[in-house]
Design an enzyme around this catalytic site. Structure first.
Site, short mmCIF file in Angstrom:
data_model
loop_
_atom_site.label_atom_id
_atom_site.label_comp_id
_atom_site.label_asym_id
_atom_site.label_seq_id
_atom_site.Cartn_x
_atom_site.Cartn_y
_atom_site.Cartn_z
CB SER A 191 66.90 -24.77 -7.67
OG SER A 191 66.55 -26.01 -8.25
CG HIS A 219 68.85 -22.00 -8.68
ND1 HIS A 219 67.62 -21.55 -9.12
CD2 HIS A 219 69.09 -23.15 -9.36
CE1 HIS A 219 67.13 -22.40 -10.01
NE2 HIS A 219 67.99 -23.37 -10.17
CE LYS A 250 67.71 -21.52 -13.57
NZ LYS A 250 66.49 -21.93 -14.25
C1 LIG Z 1 70.96 -26.16 -10.68
C2 LIG Z 1 70.70 -25.85 -12.12
N1 LIG Z 1 71.71 -25.93 -12.99
C3 LIG Z 1 71.52 -25.66 -14.30
C4 LIG Z 1 70.28 -25.29 -14.78
C5 LIG Z 1 70.11 -24.98 -16.23
O1 LIG Z 1 70.04 -23.58 -16.42
P1 LIG Z 1 69.55 -22.99 -17.78
O2 LIG Z 1 68.11 -22.65 -17.60
O3 LIG Z 1 70.39 -21.80 -18.07
O4 LIG Z 1 69.73 -24.06 -18.80
C6 LIG Z 1 69.20 -25.21 -13.92
C7 LIG Z 1 67.87 -24.82 -14.45
O5 LIG Z 1 66.87 -24.70 -13.86
C8 LIG Z 1 69.41 -25.50 -12.55
O6 LIG Z 1 68.39 -25.44 -11.67
#
Ligand SMILES: Cc1ncc(COP(=O)(O)O)c(C=O)c1O
Length: 409
Positions: A191, A219, A250
């Site tokens: 990300s 993402h 997201k």
């Molecule tokens: C690669 C990745 N995995 C998991 C998550 C966690 O997602 P969530 O916001 O649903 O907890 C994020 C959050 O930004 C992320 O960038």
């Protein structure tokens, strides 16, 4: 001698201030139907209209009528919370519908919904060694904090391979006992740089070394693939991934996280993962909104196509001005500033002077020296907003290049 708790807290906070990476939250109020516009409430109570350029509501689904309608209906029908853990009265028709929608999205037998994708990663990866004693997890060095935490806490063996480095991964796999259970954990879209994981090549290695695959598509879900099933779906590889992780918060615009896998894998995680078992389930209205969003994005190609076009246009324009952007062909547009204080200052100037909100990204989210502004154009950012952003970046970048001292002030 009493323990100096307050002094210790001061010390810890001061360290962040000194390094220029103390996090300041910007207080914003999103207006329904008006995203990416929002109101910024300044610390003195005054309000300014701003455009959000750093959100992860990538497709604007957080205010989509289909999602809102489903949430209103569910809240009117069932009330606010679920009232229990999944095991004790907290499994509703909404949760079951959402899990069926997710399993179908990824072409898997089953799925499990968690409070967030963070929890889904942490809970699943920390539980797997209980299911596969002696499990070795091979983890990309740039994996998200939630995967790192889960892998750290699980008490099992771990190997960290250099980012997207297949030779290194192969060498690590080859060095271990061929009979040991193995799992390769990685992401489809990283990300912060917006680069892609080599899914097919990692699946090949997994097959060769008899390892399971675990792919974080946080993402990518909603945004890639003909039905929004992520990069693995786009590349026809979802069937080669044992566990897919995704978020509902997201591109789907709501809240929560999940894994999708075989029925047996989900059953085992459901039965052993404390992060799934011992917590209140999602509110039914959240589950209803997420299910509606997923169902909508399975059919609607326009938002996905427009999203990619917007990212391409913004990258072209920023590149054209000579800005140091990273471009791996995904929807994420990072502009590298390379210093935490300068990044914060630029972000403040954009917000204060132009009503453009882009949060500075610092260590530990990115390596030191690569501090950046990370723009996330969406289908609902209009041409006027894009023009305004490009003009502001042009003006500030040239101004700052000439005034390094002002940035450091
Ligand atoms: C690669 C990745 N995995 C998991 C998550 C966690 O997602 P969530 O916001 O649903 O907890 C994020 C959050 O930004 C992320 O960038």
């Amino acid at each position: 001698m009493p323990v100096t708790y307050t002094a210790k807290l001061d010390e810890a906070l001061n360290r962040l201030h000194v390094e220029g990476r103390y996090r300041t939250f910007i207080d914003i109020e999103r207006k329904n139907g008006n995203f990416p516009h929002a109101t910024w409430r300044r610390p003195d109570g005054s309000e300014t209209s701003i455009t959000v350029w750093c959100g992860n509501d990538y497709l604007g689904m957080g205010q989509h009528p289909v999602v809102l309608e489903a949430m209103h209906e569910a809240i009117d029908a069932t009330g606010a919370g679920s009232g229990g853990t999944r095991n004790i009265s907290g499994t509703t028709v909404y949760h079951k519908r959402l899990e069926a929608e997710l399993a179908d999205l990824h072409g898997k037998e089953s799925s499990l919904v968690f409070s967030s994708a963070y929890i889904a990663n942490d809970a699943t990866l920390s539980t797997l060694p209980k299911l596969f004693p002696g499990l070795i997890i091979y983890s990309d060095e740039l994996n998200h904090a939630s995967m790192i935490e889960g892998i750290k806490r699980n008490g099992g063996a771990k190997r960290i391979f250099r980012h997207n480095d297949l030779d290194h991964l192969r060498a690590l796999l080859a060095a271990d006992d061929p009979a040991a259970p193995k799992l390769i954990a990685f992401e489809s879209v990283y990300s912060m740089d917006g680069d892609f994981g080599p899914i097919a090549a990692i699946c090949d290695l997994a097959e060769e070394f008899d390892a399971l695959t675990y792919l974080d598509e946080v993402h990518a879900v909603g945004m890639y693939g003909p039905r929004g099933g992520g990069v693995a779906e786009r590349d026809g590889l979802a069937h080669r991934i044992d566990i897919i992780n995704g978020t509902l918060g997201k591109a789907f615009g709501v809240f929560g996280g999940y894994i999708a896998a075989s029925a047996k894998m989900c059953d085992a995680i459901r039965s052993y993962a404390p992060g799934f078992i011992f917590t209140t389930s999602l509110p039914p209205a959240i589950a209803a909104g997420a299910a509606a969003s997923i169902a909508h994005l399975k059919r609607d190609q326009t938002l996905r196509a427009r999203h990619q076009t917007q990212a391409k246009i913004l990258k072209l324009r920023l590149k054209g001005m000579g800005l140091p952007i990273i471009d791996h062909g995904s929807h994420i547009v990072p502009v590298i500033v390379g210093d935490p204080v300068h990044t914060k200052k630029l972000s403040d100037m954009l917000l204060d002077g132009y009503g453009i909100y882009v949060q500075p990204i610092n260590f530990p989210t990115v390596p030191r020296g690569t501090e950046r502004l990370r723009f996330t154009p969406s289908p609902v950012h209009g041409p006027e907003e894009m023009d305004k952003l490009v003009r502001a970046m042009d003006a500030l970048w040239s101004h700052c290049a000439l005034n390094r001292q002002e940035l450091s002030a």
